[in-house]
Structure formats: structure tokens, C-alpha cells
Design a protein around this motif. Structure first.
Motif: not given
Length: 209
Positions: A1-29
Motif C-alpha cells: 500500500r505504498l503510493y506515489g514516491s513512497a515506493r521509491a523511498l522504501a526501496i532506497a531505504n532498503a538498498a541503503q541498509n542492504s549488504a549488497g546491491p539491490v535489483l529493481l525490476l520496473a514494469a516498463d521503461a
């Protein structure tokens, strides 16, 4: 239930706390481009790599734009050394086969000020890497040889560079402006990545056929 830019913020926080790189698969270009812009705002210091789509169909009569190819090759070359950050790619782009790592690494090389350089051998090496000989460099993948001066616009680079030779030694390495063709900043070394994601020699053409 993340809307707008909240999804990007959550992914950015997860990537910053990750020990390795994070792969983001987007729906389209378009979604991939939007995520990339949002990550630049939420986590400007977090490394991020985007793998753009070719934006062409199989057996089209034209090739992808050189800027797209340049960004793709830069991303693929940087991936093996990425220890943290976000890699952004659209789903349809992720379905395409990628160039072998050995191809990219085998055709890449570095030039340094003060090194010896055989112009004819260097030209053959650029040809083998997919670069195009031109009278004047205008876009990624071009090179021009004028006497003791060699201009190259390598893939993955923001600006072309100019080699001034003194006999067979690299006297200076400078960036130059495409519009004015005037030299600007002097640099000590430059990396030259292959101009294509696949070989165009006789063996590769025969294999394709």
C-alpha cells in the motif's frame, strides 16, 4: 500500500541498509526512468545503475541510439565491481540476453599519458571494438585520426578525448568540446569500452547467419 514516491523511498531505504546491491525490476521503461529520478532525490549518494532498453524491435533496419548503447555498456561494465546500490531495469529489458562478460572485459582497455601508442595498431583495436572511423568525432563510438592527433568518443563517457602524440608516445590526453572541437581539461588516463555489445567480425557474422 505504498503510493506515489513512497515506493521509491522504501526501496532506497532498503538498498541503503542492504549488504549488497539491490535489483529493481520496473514494469516498463517509463517506470524505470521515474524510479531513477526519485532515487536521485531520496538517496543521492547511493550508487545507481540503469540498464535502458534498446527501444528497437528484432530485425529493425536501424540500430539503437548511440547514447542508449553507451549507457548500456557503461552499466554492464560497472556491474561486476558493484558492491552496493541499486540496479534499475525494466522487465522487458531484463528478458533480453546480455553480452558475455568476457566480451566487454576483453575489448576494454586503458590509455595513460606517457605510454607508447602504435597508431595503426590502435586503429585496428578500435575497429575490432566496433568504433567507426570518421573525419570528425560527433557521437559515442566515433574516432578520427589526423596525423599525430587521435580523437575518440568512448562509450560510457560524458565527453570525447583527444590524444596528442609525440612520435609514438602519448604526450597529452585532453577532453574536448563536440561543438567547438576545442580541447579543454587535461587528464592522466582514460578507459575505452567496446562500442557494441556484440562483435562484428567475420566469425561473428558467420555465426549469426
Amino acid at each position: 500500500r505504498l503510493y506515489g514516491s513512497a515506493r521509491a523511498l522504501a526501496i532506497a531505504n532498503a538498498a541503503q541498509n542492504s549488504a549488497g546491491p539491490v535489483l529493481l525490476l520496473a514494469a516498463d521503461a517509463q517506470a524505470a526512468a521515474r524510479f531513477e529520478a526519485e532515487f536521485a532525490f531520496f538517496a543521492p549518494d547511493l550508487p545507481r545503475l540503469a540498464l535502458p532498453d534498446w527501444e528497437t524491435l528484432p530485425y529493425d533496419r536501424f540500430s539503437p541510439y548511440q547514447d542508449i548503447t553507451s549507457e548500456r555498456i557503461a552499466t554492464l561494465s560497472a556491474l561486476p565491481g558493484l558492491t552496493r546500490g541499486i540496479v534499475i531495469v525494466a522487465v522487458q529489458t531484463a528478458l533480453h540476453r546480455l553480452a558475455p562478460r568476457a566480451w566487454l572485459e576483453g575489448r576494454a582497455f586503458r590509455l595513460r599519458k606517457g605510454e607508447r601508442l602504435d597508431r595503426d595498431a590502435f586503429r585496428r583495436r578500435l575497429d575490432a571494438a566496433g568504433y567507426r572511423a570518421q573525419s570528425q568525432v560527433a557521437e559515442h563510438g566515433d574516432f578520427a585520426v589526423r596525423g599525430s592527433v587521435v580523437d575518440v568518443f568512448p562509450m560510457g563517457s560524458d565527453a570525447p578525448f583527444r590524444i596528442d602524440l609525440f612520435d609514438d608516445e602519448i604526450d597529452t590526453l585532453r577532453l574536448f568540446d563536440l561543438d567547438t572541437q576545442r580541447s579543454t581539461d587535461e587528464i592522466d588516463a582514460v578507459e575505452v569500452l567496446p562500442a557494441r555489445e556484440f562483435p562484428l567480425d567475420e566469425a561473428a557474422t558467420r555465426e549469426f547467419r
